[in-house]
Design a protein around this motif. Structure first.
Motif, mmCIF file in Angstrom:
data_model
loop_
_atom_site.group_PDB
_atom_site.id
_atom_site.type_symbol
_atom_site.label_atom_id
_atom_site.label_comp_id
_atom_site.label_asym_id
_atom_site.label_seq_id
_atom_site.Cartn_x
_atom_site.Cartn_y
_atom_site.Cartn_z
ATOM 1 N N UNK A 41 -13.022 27.260 64.240
ATOM 2 C CA UNK A 41 -14.473 27.313 64.127
ATOM 3 C C UNK A 41 -14.853 28.773 63.917
ATOM 4 N N UNK A 42 -15.776 28.996 63.006
ATOM 5 C CA UNK A 42 -16.225 30.365 62.759
ATOM 6 C C UNK A 42 -17.728 30.467 62.968
ATOM 7 N N UNK A 43 -18.226 31.686 62.970
ATOM 8 C CA UNK A 43 -19.657 31.932 63.130
ATOM 9 C C UNK A 43 -20.452 31.354 61.958
ATOM 10 N N UNK A 44 -19.790 31.092 60.843
ATOM 11 C CA UNK A 44 -20.471 30.534 59.674
ATOM 12 C C UNK A 44 -20.779 29.047 59.839
ATOM 13 N N UNK A 45 -20.100 28.375 60.782
ATOM 14 C CA UNK A 45 -20.371 26.962 61.017
ATOM 15 C C UNK A 45 -21.698 26.811 61.750
ATOM 16 N N UNK A 46 -22.435 25.802 61.335
ATOM 17 C CA UNK A 46 -23.707 25.477 61.980
ATOM 18 C C UNK A 46 -23.507 24.269 62.891
ATOM 19 N N UNK A 47 -24.475 24.024 63.755
ATOM 20 C CA UNK A 47 -24.398 22.896 64.684
ATOM 21 C C UNK A 47 -24.135 21.588 63.937
ATOM 22 N N UNK A 48 -24.742 21.408 62.794
ATOM 23 C CA UNK A 48 -24.523 20.193 62.002
ATOM 24 C C UNK A 48 -23.077 20.019 61.580
ATOM 25 N N UNK A 49 -22.403 21.127 61.251
ATOM 26 C CA UNK A 49 -20.982 21.063 60.903
ATOM 27 C C UNK A 49 -20.166 20.592 62.098
ATOM 28 N N UNK A 50 -20.480 21.149 63.263
ATOM 29 C CA UNK A 50 -19.738 20.785 64.476
ATOM 30 C C UNK A 50 -19.989 19.331 64.858
ATOM 31 N N UNK A 51 -21.240 18.895 64.739
ATOM 32 C CA UNK A 51 -21.556 17.489 65.030
ATOM 33 C C UNK A 51 -20.784 16.554 64.108
ATOM 34 N N UNK A 52 -20.711 16.914 62.828
ATOM 35 C CA UNK A 52 -19.982 16.102 61.853
ATOM 36 C C UNK A 52 -18.492 16.042 62.208
ATOM 37 N N UNK A 53 -17.928 17.168 62.615
ATOM 38 C CA UNK A 53 -16.514 17.208 62.986
ATOM 39 C C UNK A 53 -16.246 16.364 64.232
ATOM 40 N N UNK A 54 -17.108 16.466 65.227
ATOM 41 C CA UNK A 54 -16.928 15.684 66.456
ATOM 42 C C UNK A 54 -16.997 14.190 66.139
ATOM 43 N N UNK A 55 -17.930 13.791 65.299
ATOM 44 C CA UNK A 55 -18.039 12.376 64.916
ATOM 45 C C UNK A 55 -16.776 11.906 64.202
ATOM 46 N N UNK A 56 -16.209 12.759 63.350
ATOM 47 C CA UNK A 56 -14.973 12.394 62.650
ATOM 48 C C UNK A 56 -13.820 12.246 63.641
ATOM 49 N N UNK A 57 -13.720 13.175 64.600
ATOM 50 C CA UNK A 57 -12.675 13.060 65.618
ATOM 51 C C UNK A 57 -12.821 11.745 66.378
ATOM 52 N N UNK A 58 -14.037 11.404 66.753
ATOM 53 C CA UNK A 58 -14.268 10.155 67.479
ATOM 54 C C UNK A 58 -13.908 8.941 66.632
ATOM 55 N N UNK A 59 -14.299 8.960 65.372
ATOM 56 C CA UNK A 59 -14.040 7.843 64.460
ATOM 57 C C UNK A 59 -12.540 7.584 64.323
ATOM 58 N N UNK A 60 -11.772 8.629 64.047
ATOM 59 C CA UNK A 60 -10.343 8.446 63.825
ATOM 60 C C UNK A 60 -9.582 8.230 65.125
ATOM 61 N N UNK A 61 -10.096 8.736 66.232
ATOM 62 C CA UNK A 61 -9.483 8.443 67.524
ATOM 63 C C UNK A 61 -9.572 6.941 67.794
ATOM 64 N N UNK A 62 -10.729 6.362 67.515
ATOM 65 C CA UNK A 62 -10.897 4.914 67.707
ATOM 66 C C UNK A 62 -9.982 4.143 66.753
ATOM 67 N N UNK A 63 -9.910 4.576 65.484
ATOM 68 C CA UNK A 63 -9.064 3.870 64.512
ATOM 69 C C UNK A 63 -7.589 3.905 64.904
#
Length: 66
Positions: A41-63
């Motif tokens: 994660x870098x300072x260039x990432x915005x909260x929306x980027x992090x939210x999108x990444x967390x959702x992807x982690x959750x999605x594939x963890x469930x799969x």
């Protein structure tokens, strides 16, 4: 830490297919029981980027059911 080389590889591959750069580290890079996936994660990432990444982690963890 996923503690499973196969799972680490599969999880990283699914995230990469979904547009998220995730690197799996597993044997022989590390020990067989310390498999992990790494993101940076870098300072260039915005909260929306992090939210999108967390959702992807959750999605594939469930799969992958872990």
């Amino acid at each position: 830490m996923l503690y499973d080389a196969r799972l680490s590889q599969e999880f990283a591959a699914k995230l990469l297919d979904g547009g998220h750069l995730v690197i799996g580290f597993y044997y022989p890079v590390g020990s067989q029981r310390d498999s992990k996936d790494r993101v940076q994660i870098s300072a260039a990432h915005e909260i929306g980027h992090l939210d999108k990444a967390v959702k992807a982690f959750e999605k594939y963890r469930r799969k992958l059911e872990f």
